[in-house]
Design an enzyme around this catalytic site. Structure first.
Site, PDB file in Angstrom:
ATOM      1  N   ASN A 171       0.843  -1.193   0.000  1.00  0.00           N
ATOM      2  CA  ASN A 171       0.000   0.000   0.000  1.00  0.00           C
ATOM      3  C   ASN A 171       0.889   1.257   0.000  1.00  0.00           C
ATOM      4  O   ASN A 171       2.078   1.195   0.317  1.00  0.00           O
ATOM      5  CB  ASN A 171      -0.915  -0.018   1.218  1.00  0.00           C
ATOM      6  CG  ASN A 171      -2.055   0.959   1.093  1.00  0.00           C
ATOM      7  OD1 ASN A 171      -2.428   1.367  -0.002  1.00  0.00           O
ATOM      8  ND2 ASN A 171      -2.638   1.353   2.211  1.00  0.00           N
ATOM      9  N   ASN A 173       1.398   3.630   1.949  1.00  0.00           N
ATOM     10  CA  ASN A 173       2.065   4.089   3.179  1.00  0.00           C
ATOM     11  C   ASN A 173       3.126   3.126   3.690  1.00  0.00           C
ATOM     12  O   ASN A 173       3.731   3.374   4.729  1.00  0.00           O
ATOM     13  CB  ASN A 173       1.027   4.324   4.286  1.00  0.00           C
ATOM     14  CG  ASN A 173       0.297   3.051   4.690  1.00  0.00           C
ATOM     15  OD1 ASN A 173       0.406   2.026   4.027  1.00  0.00           O
ATOM     16  ND2 ASN A 173      -0.463   3.119   5.764  1.00  0.00           N
ATOM     17  N   LYS A 174       3.358   2.032   2.985  1.00  0.00           N
ATOM     18  CA  LYS A 174       4.284   1.020   3.481  1.00  0.00           C
ATOM     19  C   LYS A 174       5.739   1.369   3.165  1.00  0.00           C
ATOM     20  O   LYS A 174       6.032   2.253   2.367  1.00  0.00           O
ATOM     21  CB  LYS A 174       3.923  -0.349   2.895  1.00  0.00           C
ATOM     22  CG  LYS A 174       2.548  -0.863   3.339  1.00  0.00           C
ATOM     23  CD  LYS A 174       2.462  -1.001   4.834  1.00  0.00           C
ATOM     24  CE  LYS A 174       1.179  -1.684   5.297  1.00  0.00           C
ATOM     25  NZ  LYS A 174      -0.028  -0.862   5.098  1.00  0.00           N
ATOM     26  N   ILE A 175       6.653   0.637   3.806  1.00  0.00           N
ATOM     27  CA  ILE A 175       8.082   0.935   3.647  1.00  0.00           C
ATOM     28  C   ILE A 175       8.518   0.720   2.203  1.00  0.00           C
ATOM     29  O   ILE A 175       9.399   1.410   1.689  1.00  0.00           O
ATOM     30  CB  ILE A 175       8.921   0.089   4.636  1.00  0.00           C
ATOM     31  CG1 ILE A 175      10.369   0.595   4.688  1.00  0.00           C
ATOM     32  CG2 ILE A 175       8.852  -1.394   4.302  1.00  0.00           C
ATOM     33  CD1 ILE A 175      11.156   0.004   5.837  1.00  0.00           C
TER      34      ILE A 175
END
Length: 360
Positions: A171, A173-175
């Protein structure tokens, strides 16, 4: 981005084509899983995990209460009954001792869970070895919700390794992000082959459209796979950067009374996807919500940690065990800005606002 340009020029933009296979191979190399299926989302990966484990209406699925709703939502939508267990204060992840006690009691009742879901939180791997040992005694399969765990390790191996199935998220917002998408990973090729079949509408081998079971449109597009392929290559650099951001917060704030950082157990190495702190209002001089509002007034976004699922209206009647630790984390926990692209000046501004908010 060469990989994306190549996909667009090739015409492979649907959930098919060489970019997807390359992305799956890259995720496998990064996580150590030999079999990987790229999916439309991390939630889709979890849904497929529940499908291939044959979760049926009335089955119990156990998970920590301190997690995002997507951990259990697909199972609930399949008719399963969620049961929420508390987390351990030293890791903020599923408490293995509580799990052992609850499994023993469930065996005595003659109603073991159909699956236990271990969840990685804020870039920290759960204590999967202890969870697997507890579940293996009773023959209960373990699914790892590693949506927040990419890049984290447990005793030298990647988060999720050892679980029957592990779900990852890419997604925005993930790293590591593809702008969306997820992956389901396993050691068992048969399980992954079944998931792959279900992810492509469960079409039977035939020259016409024929279906013996219903499936889903859960495949990742080649466009997202191309974006993700470039991102996965930078995973370790992102982990180094996020851990440096965490260390800088600690250096700038550790002397404040009543402010504690998410712990890191000695059995794991977190990616520090998000930096989370606990605010003790009696010592800090103000509570978590007042601190969040102070940051917001300065134009800095922060968020409370996960509201425990037993406190969510949709799960008001769900059974649970324990919960005091998760409830305490929610009352005092705050996630700070942690993006890899943060500048030192931006982080200094966050630190300055937090220091000014301390009324001790």
């Amino acid at each position: 981005m060469p990989a994306l340009r190549e996909v667009l020029e090739s015409g492979w933009v649907a959930p098919a084509g060489p970019a997807i296979a390359a992305f799956e191979a890259a995720v496998g190399a990064a996580t150590g899983f030999p079999h990987v299926l790229a999916t439309a989302s991390g939630t889709a990966a979890l849904h497929l995990a529940y499908r291939v484990l044959d979760i049926a209406p009335g089955d119990e699925v156990w998970a920590p209460g301190f997690t995002f709703v997507a951990t259990v939502a697909p199972a609930v939508q399949m008719g399963a009954v969620p049961r929420f267990l508390d987390v351990a204060p030293e890791s903020w992840t599923l408490d293995p001792d509580l799990l052992r006690r609850e499994l023993r009691a469930a065996a005595q009742r003659g109603r073991l869970p159909r699956a236990v879901v271990a969840v990685d939180i804020y870039g920290q791997a759960t204590e999967l070895d202890a969870i697997l040992a507890a579940c293996d005694r009773w023959g209960v399969p373990v699914v790892s919700d590693s949506a927040e765990g990419l890049g984290a390790t447990l005793r030298g191996r990647h988060a999720g390794r050892g679980a029957r199935l592990a779900a990852f998220s890419f997604n925005g917002n993930k790293i590591v992000t593809a702008g969306g998408g997820g992956a389901l990973a396993a050691d068992d090729p048969v399980l992954l082959a079944r998931a792959r079949h279900l992810a492509a509408h469960a079409k039977d081998p035939a020259p016409h459209y024929q279906h013996s079971v219903t499936g889903h449109a859960y495949g990742m597009s080649s466009v997202l796979a191309a974006v993700g392929l470039a991102q996965v290559a930078a995973l370790q650099e992102r982990v180094v950067a996020r851990r440096a951001i965490f260390a800088r917060y600690v250096a700038g704030l550790a002397d404040l009374p009543g402010l504690a950082f998410m712990p890191e157990p000695d059995w794991g190495r977190a990616s520090r996807w998000l930096t989370a702190v606990l605010v003790d209002p009696a010592r800090f001089g103000t509570d978590r919500e007042a601190l969040r509002q102070a940051l917001d007034a300065a134009g800095i976004e922060s968020r409370p940690v996960w509201k425990p699922l037993p406190q969510q209206p949709v799960f008001a009647d769900a059974p649970s065990a324990g919960g005091a630790v998760a409830a305490g984390l929610y009352v005092g926990g705050l996630c700070l800005p942690s993006g890899t692209g943060m500048t030192m000046d931006e982080q200094d501004r966050v630190i300055t606002v937090i220091r000014a908010a301390c009324r001790a």
